[in-house]
Every structure is written in C-alpha cells, then in structure tokens.
Design a protein around this motif. Structure first.
Motif, PDB file in Angstrom:
ATOM      1  N   VAL A 227       0.835  -1.201   0.000  1.00 53.24           N
ATOM      2  CA  VAL A 227       0.000   0.000   0.000  1.00 53.24           C
ATOM      3  C   VAL A 227       0.871   1.252   0.000  1.00 53.24           C
ATOM      4  O   VAL A 227       0.620   2.191  -0.767  1.00 53.24           O
ATOM      5  CB  VAL A 227      -0.982  -0.004   1.198  1.00 53.24           C
ATOM      6  CG1 VAL A 227      -1.608   1.367   1.406  1.00 53.24           C
ATOM      7  CG2 VAL A 227      -2.063  -1.046   0.974  1.00 53.24           C
ATOM      8  N   PHE A 228       1.899   1.284   0.824  1.00 50.54           N
ATOM      9  CA  PHE A 228       2.761   2.465   0.863  1.00 50.54           C
ATOM     10  C   PHE A 228       3.507   2.649  -0.454  1.00 50.54           C
ATOM     11  O   PHE A 228       3.728   3.771  -0.897  1.00 50.54           O
ATOM     12  CB  PHE A 228       3.737   2.396   2.035  1.00 50.54           C
ATOM     13  CG  PHE A 228       3.096   2.769   3.340  1.00 50.54           C
ATOM     14  CD1 PHE A 228       2.770   4.084   3.615  1.00 50.54           C
ATOM     15  CD2 PHE A 228       2.816   1.805   4.290  1.00 50.54           C
ATOM     16  CE1 PHE A 228       2.161   4.442   4.802  1.00 50.54           C
ATOM     17  CE2 PHE A 228       2.198   2.146   5.484  1.00 50.54           C
ATOM     18  CZ  PHE A 228       1.871   3.465   5.745  1.00 50.54           C
ATOM     19  N   GLU A 229       3.884   1.554  -1.083  1.00 53.15           N
ATOM     20  CA  GLU A 229       4.574   1.632  -2.369  1.00 53.15           C
ATOM     21  C   GLU A 229       3.656   2.178  -3.465  1.00 53.15           C
ATOM     22  O   GLU A 229       4.075   2.964  -4.314  1.00 53.15           O
ATOM     23  CB  GLU A 229       5.073   0.243  -2.755  1.00 53.15           C
ATOM     24  CG  GLU A 229       5.953   0.220  -3.981  1.00 53.15           C
ATOM     25  CD  GLU A 229       6.497  -1.169  -4.224  1.00 53.15           C
ATOM     26  OE1 GLU A 229       6.179  -1.736  -5.286  1.00 53.15           O
ATOM     27  OE2 GLU A 229       7.225  -1.680  -3.357  1.00 53.15           O
ATOM     28  N   ASN A 230       2.393   1.762  -3.444  1.00 57.46           N
ATOM     29  CA  ASN A 230       1.456   2.159  -4.493  1.00 57.46           C
ATOM     30  C   ASN A 230       0.739   3.483  -4.244  1.00 57.46           C
ATOM     31  O   ASN A 230       0.351   4.156  -5.193  1.00 57.46           O
ATOM     32  CB  ASN A 230       0.412   1.057  -4.721  1.00 57.46           C
ATOM     33  CG  ASN A 230       1.011  -0.157  -5.370  1.00 57.46           C
ATOM     34  OD1 ASN A 230       1.724  -0.051  -6.369  1.00 57.46           O
ATOM     35  ND2 ASN A 230       0.746  -1.319  -4.809  1.00 57.46           N
ATOM     36  N   TYR A 231       0.528   3.850  -2.985  1.00 54.36           N
ATOM     37  CA  TYR A 231      -0.267   5.037  -2.674  1.00 54.36           C
ATOM     38  C   TYR A 231       0.492   6.095  -1.877  1.00 54.36           C
ATOM     39  O   TYR A 231      -0.011   7.198  -1.702  1.00 54.36           O
ATOM     40  CB  TYR A 231      -1.529   4.649  -1.893  1.00 54.36           C
ATOM     41  CG  TYR A 231      -2.423   3.692  -2.620  1.00 54.36           C
ATOM     42  CD1 TYR A 231      -3.276   4.138  -3.626  1.00 54.36           C
ATOM     43  CD2 TYR A 231      -2.420   2.333  -2.315  1.00 54.36           C
ATOM     44  CE1 TYR A 231      -4.100   3.258  -4.306  1.00 54.36           C
ATOM     45  CE2 TYR A 231      -3.241   1.447  -2.991  1.00 54.36           C
ATOM     46  CZ  TYR A 231      -4.075   1.908  -3.982  1.00 54.36           C
ATOM     47  OH  TYR A 231      -4.884   1.033  -4.649  1.00 54.36           O
ATOM     48  N   GLY A 232       1.624   5.748  -1.338  1.00 50.57           N
ATOM     49  CA  GLY A 232       2.357   6.686  -0.493  1.00 50.57           C
ATOM     50  C   GLY A 232       1.804   6.690   0.929  1.00 50.57           C
ATOM     51  O   GLY A 232       0.943   5.892   1.289  1.00 50.57           O
ATOM     52  N   ASN A 233       2.302   7.606   1.726  1.00 52.56           N
ATOM     53  CA  ASN A 233       1.875   7.702   3.116  1.00 52.56           C
ATOM     54  C   ASN A 233       0.576   8.503   3.182  1.00 52.56           C
ATOM     55  O   ASN A 233       0.555   9.693   2.922  1.00 52.56           O
ATOM     56  CB  ASN A 233       2.961   8.390   3.946  1.00 52.56           C
ATOM     57  CG  ASN A 233       2.611   8.430   5.407  1.00 52.56           C
ATOM     58  OD1 ASN A 233       1.536   8.029   5.809  1.00 52.56           O
ATOM     59  ND2 ASN A 233       3.517   8.932   6.212  1.00 52.56           N
TER      60      ASN A 233
END
Length: 74
Positions: A22-28
């Motif tokens: 999720v962090f890789e695809n959407y960021g923080n």
C-alpha cells in the motif's frame, strides 16, 4: 515506522507485505492507510476463519489506533 513495528513485534517481512504494498502504491496516507491495507488483505483471500490480525494506524501528531481482529467466514 513499519520497520520498527516489525522489529518490536518480531515479525518477518512477509507479515507486513500488504502494508509495504500500500505504501509503495499510494504513499503515506497517514491513518487512513490502514483501511487500504485491510482491503488488500481481504481481496487476497488469505485470511482464514479464526485467524487473528492487528490493525495499527498512526496519524498526524501523536494519534494512534490499534485493533485486534479475528477473521470470520464470509
């Protein structure tokens, strides 16, 4: 943050792969990210009835949320 949680809870990288994805695809996204992680877990079909999981969310400032959950059958 994820690395520290893994260290403190003695988790391997596989245990947090949905979070990292999720962090890789959407960021923080701050605390709402936990809902995206939960959606990825449910979409993967991996949780079996009776399995337990923990949701941890950290928001702006020092806001934190934690929930222990048990997956049920559909």
């Amino acid at each position: 943050m994820l690395a520290q949680v893994a260290k403190e809870l003695e988790l391997d990288g596989e245990a947090l792969r949905f979070s990292y994805n999720v962090f890789e695809n959407y960021g923080n996204m701050s605390s709402p990210a936990v809902l995206f992680v939960l959606r990825e877990i449910l979409d993967s079909g991996r949780p079996q009835p009776g399995q337990k999981g923990m949701l941890l969310a950290f928001g702006a400032g020092f806001s934190a949320f934690a929930a222990l959950m048990e997956f049920a059958s559909a």
